[in-house]
Design a protein around this motif. Structure first.
Motif, PDB file in Angstrom:
ATOM      1  N   ASN A  61       0.826  -1.205   0.000  1.00 44.25           N
ATOM      2  CA  ASN A  61       0.000   0.000   0.000  1.00 44.25           C
ATOM      3  C   ASN A  61       0.862   1.258   0.000  1.00 44.25           C
ATOM      4  O   ASN A  61       0.560   2.228  -0.697  1.00 44.25           O
ATOM      5  N   ASN A  64       2.194   1.714  -3.459  1.00 45.13           N
ATOM      6  CA  ASN A  64       1.148   2.275  -4.318  1.00 45.13           C
ATOM      7  C   ASN A  64       0.992   3.771  -4.103  1.00 45.13           C
ATOM      8  O   ASN A  64       0.838   4.526  -5.068  1.00 45.13           O
ATOM      9  N   LEU A  68       1.565   6.352  -7.051  1.00 42.17           N
ATOM     10  CA  LEU A  68       0.413   7.138  -7.456  1.00 42.17           C
ATOM     11  C   LEU A  68       0.705   8.632  -7.353  1.00 42.17           C
ATOM     12  O   LEU A  68       0.380   9.406  -8.261  1.00 42.17           O
ATOM     13  N   LEU A  98      -7.938   0.482  -7.403  1.00 44.81           N
ATOM     14  CA  LEU A  98      -7.134   0.431  -6.185  1.00 44.81           C
ATOM     15  C   LEU A  98      -7.998   0.362  -4.929  1.00 44.81           C
ATOM     16  O   LEU A  98      -7.554  -0.147  -3.900  1.00 44.81           O
TER      17      LEU A  98
END
Length: 100
Positions: A61, A64, A68, A98
């Motif tokens: 996470n 990500n 992102l 997501l």
């Protein structure tokens, strides 16, 4: 970094620091997953394994979020400035995936 050939897929040239950071994060995650596999092979106690799996999920996470944020600051911003409104639709679709 090696040259990339043009194809039907989009690519992203990253700064060396960003590239190394992403690869280092993924290498640590890979090591954590190998550790979990070894725990299963060694009949480790289930809650101990579950805690390690939770740590891997948290690391993914975090990966990500970093990726992102970089994507929004670079690709998305640049495309919007160039009038490529479809990039916003792509971002929304990505965020929806997501959040599953």
């Amino acid at each position: 970094m090696e040259e990339r050939q043009e194809c039907c897929h989009k690519t992203k040239e990253r700064l060396e620091k960003e590239y190394k950071d992403l690869i280092n994060r993924l290498s640590r995650i890979e090591g954590q997953v190998r550790g979990i596999k070894k725990m299963v092979e060694n009949d480790a106690y289930c809650p101990d394994i579950l805690i390690q799996v939770s740590a891997v999920n948290a690391a993914l996470n975090s990966f990500n979020r970093v990726l992102l944020a970089s994507h929004i600051r670079t690709c998305v911003t640049e495309d919007i400035r160039q009038g490529k409104d479809e990039t916003v639709d792509e971002l929304v679709a990505t965020l929806q995936k997501l959040m599953r």
